[in-house]
Design an enzyme around this catalytic site. Sequence first.
Site, PDB file in Angstrom:
ATOM      1  N   GLU A  33      57.531  -5.045  60.553  1.00 43.75           N
ATOM      2  CA  GLU A  33      56.259  -5.680  60.233  1.00 43.75           C
ATOM      3  C   GLU A  33      56.487  -6.902  59.357  1.00 43.75           C
ATOM      4  O   GLU A  33      57.318  -6.896  58.448  1.00 43.75           O
ATOM      5  CB  GLU A  33      55.293  -4.715  59.541  1.00 43.75           C
ATOM      6  CG  GLU A  33      55.602  -4.438  58.089  1.00 43.75           C
ATOM      7  CD  GLU A  33      54.457  -3.793  57.313  1.00 43.75           C
ATOM      8  OE1 GLU A  33      53.781  -4.520  56.565  1.00 43.75           O
ATOM      9  OE2 GLU A  33      54.276  -2.578  57.442  1.00 43.75           O
ATOM     10  N   LYS A 122      49.448   5.609  56.402  1.00 44.04           N
ATOM     11  CA  LYS A 122      50.399   5.005  55.476  1.00 44.04           C
ATOM     12  C   LYS A 122      49.954   5.380  54.062  1.00 44.04           C
ATOM     13  O   LYS A 122      48.933   4.890  53.574  1.00 44.04           O
ATOM     14  CB  LYS A 122      50.385   3.475  55.658  1.00 44.04           C
ATOM     15  CG  LYS A 122      51.055   2.688  54.551  1.00 44.04           C
ATOM     16  CD  LYS A 122      50.792   1.195  54.755  1.00 44.04           C
ATOM     17  CE  LYS A 122      51.142   0.401  53.512  1.00 44.04           C
ATOM     18  NZ  LYS A 122      50.897  -1.041  53.688  1.00 44.04           N
TER      19      LYS A 122
END
Length: 201
Positions: A33, A122
């Site tokens: 990411e 997350k």
Amino acid sequence: MGREIIAILRGVKPDEVVEICEGILEAGIDRIEVPLNSPQPFDSIAKIVDAYGKDALIGAGTVLTPENVQKVKDAGGDLIVSPDCCVPVIEKTKELGMQSWPGVITPTECFAALRAGADGLKIFPGDLLGVNGVKAVRAVLPPETAVYAVGGAGPDNFADWVAAGITGFGIGSGIYKVGMSAAEVRMKADAIVAAYDRVMS
């Protein structure tokens, strides 16, 4: 997909990102990411997708709006990671057929994210909730829920997090900091993979 690790390249620049990602992929991490508060993040994402899109799950972090979800998709990304649980961001991500990983810290946020269609959770910041907090939250989540720890998780404590029910990790400054060479990043990635494999074997 291989190991349940996302490499977070906060601050990476388009002119270095392909070389850095090459080492990360060679080390055995295939999820990457680029946080949107990095320089020219959409350019970096497009470059990684062009080079490694067939071999890795690539996308953006710090995604705060549905508009930015669309921009990541337009750059070729398939992964959306956020620091918060924003239902419109999750819904837009799923509408576009991408993976959604919102940031959560409370049971309320966890279930709101799952109800909105998130692929996984997350836990952020991981060290705020801690191993004991994760254990408590994990006990009430559907057992198949993928839960990643981000912030406070690294090679020295992977085992503690896994024992608490964590299924994967997002690693930021532990794998990349602004100014690091591709060789330094590769060394960090190798150490992270070795520690992960020891815990998961």
